[in-house]
Design a protein around this motif. Structure first.
Motif, mmCIF file in Angstrom:
data_model
loop_
_atom_site.group_PDB
_atom_site.id
_atom_site.type_symbol
_atom_site.label_atom_id
_atom_site.label_comp_id
_atom_site.label_asym_id
_atom_site.label_seq_id
_atom_site.Cartn_x
_atom_site.Cartn_y
_atom_site.Cartn_z
ATOM 1 N N VAL A 136 0.837 -1.198 0.000
ATOM 2 C CA VAL A 136 0.000 0.000 0.000
ATOM 3 C C VAL A 136 0.875 1.252 0.000
ATOM 4 C CG1 VAL A 136 -1.750 1.298 1.260
ATOM 5 C CG2 VAL A 136 -1.840 -1.195 1.218
ATOM 6 N N LYS A 137 0.523 2.185 -0.827
ATOM 7 C CA LYS A 137 1.272 3.446 -0.912
ATOM 8 C C LYS A 137 1.198 4.195 0.428
ATOM 9 C CE LYS A 137 1.349 7.766 -3.564
ATOM 10 N NZ LYS A 137 1.029 8.674 -2.460
ATOM 11 N N VAL B 50 3.274 -1.622 20.345
ATOM 12 C CA VAL B 50 2.067 -2.404 20.050
ATOM 13 C C VAL B 50 1.540 -1.978 18.688
ATOM 14 C CG1 VAL B 50 0.582 -0.737 21.236
ATOM 15 C CG2 VAL B 50 -0.208 -3.078 20.929
ATOM 16 N N SER B 51 0.934 -2.908 17.985
ATOM 17 C CA SER B 51 0.386 -2.595 16.657
ATOM 18 C C SER B 51 -1.136 -2.506 16.718
ATOM 19 C CB SER B 51 0.778 -3.684 15.648
ATOM 20 O OG SER B 51 2.178 -3.687 15.456
ATOM 21 N N PRO B 52 -1.736 -1.610 15.917
ATOM 22 C CA PRO B 52 -3.195 -1.506 15.886
ATOM 23 C C PRO B 52 -3.832 -2.798 15.375
ATOM 24 C CG PRO B 52 -2.168 0.400 14.836
ATOM 25 C CD PRO B 52 -1.088 -0.618 15.046
ATOM 26 N N LYS B 53 -5.066 -3.007 15.775
ATOM 27 C CA LYS B 53 -5.842 -4.167 15.332
ATOM 28 C C LYS B 53 -6.301 -3.957 13.886
ATOM 29 C CE LYS B 53 -10.197 -6.589 16.442
ATOM 30 N NZ LYS B 53 -10.883 -6.341 15.164
ATOM 31 N N GLN B 54 -6.228 -4.984 13.104
ATOM 32 C CA GLN B 54 -6.733 -4.916 11.734
ATOM 33 C C GLN B 54 -8.262 -4.776 11.762
ATOM 34 O OE1 GLN B 54 -4.683 -5.402 8.542
ATOM 35 N NE2 GLN B 54 -3.409 -4.481 10.122
ATOM 36 N N THR B 55 -8.775 -3.830 10.995
ATOM 37 C CA THR B 55 -10.217 -3.602 10.970
ATOM 38 C C THR B 55 -10.848 -4.319 9.784
ATOM 39 O OG1 THR B 55 -9.753 -1.515 9.837
ATOM 40 C CG2 THR B 55 -10.173 -1.404 12.186
ATOM 41 N N ALA B 56 -12.117 -4.692 9.958
ATOM 42 C CA ALA B 56 -12.780 -5.548 8.979
ATOM 43 C C ALA B 56 -13.100 -4.831 7.674
ATOM 44 C CB ALA B 56 -14.070 -6.112 9.585
ATOM 45 N N ASN B 57 -13.714 -3.665 7.787
ATOM 46 C CA ASN B 57 -14.173 -2.958 6.583
ATOM 47 C C ASN B 57 -14.209 -1.464 6.875
ATOM 48 O OD1 ASN B 57 -15.182 -2.506 4.010
ATOM 49 N ND2 ASN B 57 -17.318 -2.803 4.661
ATOM 50 N N PRO B 58 -13.038 -0.818 6.987
ATOM 51 C CA PRO B 58 -13.005 0.586 7.415
ATOM 52 C C PRO B 58 -13.644 1.528 6.402
ATOM 53 C CG PRO B 58 -10.835 -0.098 6.643
ATOM 54 C CD PRO B 58 -11.692 -1.332 6.693
ATOM 55 N N GLU B 59 -14.257 2.575 6.951
ATOM 56 C CA GLU B 59 -14.894 3.592 6.107
ATOM 57 C C GLU B 59 -14.700 4.955 6.748
ATOM 58 O OE1 GLU B 59 -19.369 5.011 4.643
ATOM 59 O OE2 GLU B 59 -19.097 3.059 5.632
ATOM 60 N N LEU B 60 -14.123 5.861 6.004
ATOM 61 C CA LEU B 60 -13.884 7.211 6.514
ATOM 62 C C LEU B 60 -15.192 8.008 6.477
ATOM 63 C CD1 LEU B 60 -11.251 8.532 7.506
ATOM 64 C CD2 LEU B 60 -11.008 9.544 5.243
ATOM 65 N N GLU C 167 -6.299 17.533 0.875
ATOM 66 C CA GLU C 167 -7.595 16.859 0.717
ATOM 67 C C GLU C 167 -7.450 15.644 -0.196
ATOM 68 O OE1 GLU C 167 -12.182 17.798 -0.759
ATOM 69 O OE2 GLU C 167 -10.679 19.402 -0.709
ATOM 70 N N GLU C 168 -6.621 15.774 -1.206
ATOM 71 C CA GLU C 168 -6.384 14.647 -2.120
ATOM 72 C C GLU C 168 -5.766 13.468 -1.376
ATOM 73 O OE1 GLU C 168 -4.023 13.632 -6.314
ATOM 74 O OE2 GLU C 168 -4.056 15.677 -5.520
ATOM 75 N N ASP C 169 -4.817 13.767 -0.454
ATOM 76 C CA ASP C 169 -4.217 12.709 0.375
ATOM 77 C C ASP C 169 -5.289 11.949 1.139
ATOM 78 O OD1 ASP C 169 -1.515 13.238 -0.266
ATOM 79 O OD2 ASP C 169 -1.432 14.847 1.221
ATOM 80 N N SER C 170 -6.264 12.695 1.677
ATOM 81 C CA SER C 170 -7.273 12.086 2.546
ATOM 82 C C SER C 170 -8.216 11.151 1.799
ATOM 83 C CB SER C 170 -8.089 13.174 3.252
ATOM 84 O OG SER C 170 -8.945 13.854 2.345
ATOM 85 N N LYS C 171 -8.204 11.215 0.469
ATOM 86 C CA LYS C 171 -9.085 10.365 -0.329
ATOM 87 C C LYS C 171 -8.397 9.086 -0.789
ATOM 88 C CE LYS C 171 -11.801 14.308 -1.982
ATOM 89 N NZ LYS C 171 -12.163 15.140 -3.152
ATOM 90 N N SER C 172 -7.138 8.926 -0.398
ATOM 91 C CA SER C 172 -6.384 7.762 -0.853
ATOM 92 C C SER C 172 -6.619 6.551 0.045
ATOM 93 C CB SER C 172 -4.883 8.087 -0.879
ATOM 94 O OG SER C 172 -4.399 8.247 0.457
ATOM 95 N N ASP C 173 -6.379 5.372 -0.519
ATOM 96 C CA ASP C 173 -6.468 4.133 0.265
ATOM 97 C C ASP C 173 -5.410 4.116 1.363
ATOM 98 O OD1 ASP C 173 -8.572 3.207 -1.226
ATOM 99 O OD2 ASP C 173 -7.331 1.984 -2.569
ATOM 100 N N ALA C 174 -4.251 4.687 1.061
ATOM 101 C CA ALA C 174 -3.180 4.724 2.051
ATOM 102 C C ALA C 174 -3.628 5.481 3.296
ATOM 103 C CB ALA C 174 -1.936 5.383 1.451
ATOM 104 N N PHE C 175 -4.237 6.631 3.100
ATOM 105 C CA PHE C 175 -4.723 7.449 4.216
ATOM 106 C C PHE C 175 -5.744 6.671 5.029
ATOM 107 C CE2 PHE C 175 -7.435 10.564 6.249
ATOM 108 C CZ PHE C 175 -6.566 11.560 6.664
#
Length: 524
Positions: free
Chosen positions: A2-3, A38-48, A63-71
């Motif tokens: 992931v970028k 410690v590492s964060p828990k993997q989430t099932a189906n995240p949605e911003l 704003e463009e950054d915030s629309k990326s999958d990486a963000f």
């Protein structure tokens, strides 16, 4: 792969302070360390659901950054940024007046620190999974509490109240089991994650836990780190610097609580682990806003009997908490008299700053020795009948000093039940308004100039409990529009915003005793 996002990461806390050598993520007591990896828990189906444009810019993101999958993946815990090491902080605390021992980040995971435009920001996720400090909890958060934290932290900033900030609000896609009122009726709710941002998330409890364990070496390391990065203007660490450090923490605490009192904010759980060393409002749990002016009100159901953290007692609790911090710092300072002098000064300075704050709320620029009595009698009047605090002070700006007989009409809209105002109470109000008019004669400002000044001190819009609950109820049904509507409204709390006049209203009757409006638990 992931970028990654493009931010200037410059971690300090987890590079310069002692780490927990145990890497397994198991609940345990952590000694001689300031944090655990410690590492964060993997989430099932995240949605911003929402992003704060201001905080995006503060971190050097677009704003463009915030629309990326990486963000999305980074700020919901599914991706760890390359060359970073997420961690949970170790701290203790006094909860409701009793020492609770080790507490720590039970559901907060710090991702990294960012430097942008000479400012440093620590970024963390709340609700991102268990840590060594989770005790019996699951380390997760639900949507209702996340909406409340996200909206309130940003609203407080725009009110001019020192606060931590929020960057994003997201659904995790997981279901989380919660017993809202601790009454044996748990239910599954939508899981959510808030990314929180602050120059530091250090609390009084970070220092208390080390002092309680008599780990003076690590305590000194942490205090020196705090001064070096957050109080560098005090100079190199020394006994005198430690005293000045405590004095400044005391002053920042005063300023923060005076702001709380000004806008009618009740934190709800002023435990020492919820007290920022930077004097920022931190941990938005069972907080609430005064609807009617009531010095005894607390939103926290856990505190409903003793009301330790009630609105009128917040200044005293600030001092009590500073006593606990003084005890924690004492091993480094070894000067009880110096610490006691600062604590005694708190009382004097709080009274002075609180009096000045109330003068501003009343549009008084000059000082008069009778102001204290005028203010005391005002507070007595406000409590004689159910009077909306926000509407009262905002309406009072329209008062004309040449026409005090019209004063009661001007503030009448602030009474929850105007027909129930007795003749005695009306007379008390009229007497006070006459005194207020007389006091205004000492001022040189015109009525219009006074109104303008008062309207920069008394907000028109605050995040009333019922407003947050409406957003929560809609979000539970999949409608997230009200989150943005309130977010935009609260960016300009002192502006008239005629298009949003519907929010300049008293608490509706349906909210008087509704869970989430009048009553909140620590799971809120």
């Amino acid at each position: 792969m992931v970028k990654q996002i493009n931010v200037n990461i410059q971690d300090r806390f987890n590079r310069e302070l002692p780490a927990d050598p145990v890497l397994e993520n198991t609940r345990r007591q952590v000694a001689k360390a300031c944090f655990s990896f410690v590492s964060p828990k993997q989430t099932a189906n995240p949605e911003l659901l929402h992003v704060s444009p201001e905080m995006l810019a503060s971190l050097g993101l677009t704003e463009e950054d915030s629309k990326s999958d990486a963000f999305l993946n980074i700020f919901t815990g599914n991706t760890v940024v390359k060359n970073t090491q997420p961690y949970a902080m170790c701290y203790g605390g006094h909860q409701f007046g009793s020492w609770a021992g080790q507490l720590g980040d039970g559901r907060a995971i710090n991702l990294f620190e960012v430097k942008h435009n000479t400012k440093f920001w620590a970024v963390q996720l709340k609700g991102a999974g268990i840590t060594p400090y989770s005790r019996t909890a699951d380390g997760l958060a639900v949507l209702r509490s996340s909406i409340r934290e996200y909206l309130c932290s940003e609203a407080m900033h725009h009110l001019g109240v020192p606060t931590t900030r929020a960057l994003t609000l997201a659904l995790s896609g997981d279901k989380v089991l919660r017993d809202v009122m601790y009454d044996g009726n748990p239910a599954y709710e939508k899981g959510a994650i808030v990314s929180r941002v602050s120059p530091s998330f250090l609390r009084f409890g970070n220092y208390e836990i080390l002092a309680a364990r008599q780990d003076t070496h690590t305590l000194k390391t942490l205090v020196d780190y705090t001064i070096r990065h957050h109080f560098s203007h005090l100079g190199q660490p020394s006994k005198q610097t430690y005293i000045q450090f405590f004095s400044e923490v005391s002053q920042r605490t005063i300023q923060m609580i005076v702001h709380w009192q000004r806008v009618g904010f009740v934190h709800g759980v002023m435990n020492t682990d919820n007290m920022s060393i930077l004097g920022l409002t931190i941990d938005y749990g069972p907080y609430g806003w005064l609807d009617d002016f009531n010095l005894s009100w607390t939103p926290n159901t856990t505190d409903s009997q003793h009301k330790r953290y009630r609105y009128g007692n917040q200044p005293n609790i600030g001092l009590w908490n500073l006593y606990q911090l003084a005890n924690a710092l004492f091993p480094l300072i070894d000067d009880a008299e110096a610490l006691e002098s600062i604590l005694n000064q708190y009382k004097t300075d709080f009274e002075t700053q609180s009096l000045q704050m109330m003068r501003y709320k009343l549009g008084l620029e000059k000082a008069d020795e009778k102001d204290y009595l005028l203010i005391q009698d005002l507070e007595d009047n406000l409590q004689q009948s159910e009077t909306d605090m926000t509407i009262f002070f905002r309406s009072l700006a329209d008062f004309k000093k040449a026409n005090p007989s019209e004063g009661l009409k001007i503030v009448a809209e602030s009474f929850y039940n105007p027909t129930a105002i007795s003749d005695v109470i009306k007379q008390n109000w009229n007497d006070w308004l006459m005194r207020y008019a007389s006091r205004l004669q000492l001022e040189t400002a015109t009525d219009e100039a006074r109104k303008k000044q008062m309207n920069t001190t008394n907000p028109k819009y605050v995040l009333r409990n019922y407003m947050a609950q409406l957003a929560i109820d809609a979000a539970d049904k999949g409608d997230y529009n009200l989150i943005d509507e309130l977010f935009q409204l609260l960016k300009k709390p002192y502006a008239e915003q005629p298009q949003n006049e519907k929010w300049f209203a008293k608490r509706p009757d349906w909210a008087r005793h509704k869970v989430g409006c009048s009553m909140l638990s620590c799971s809120s």
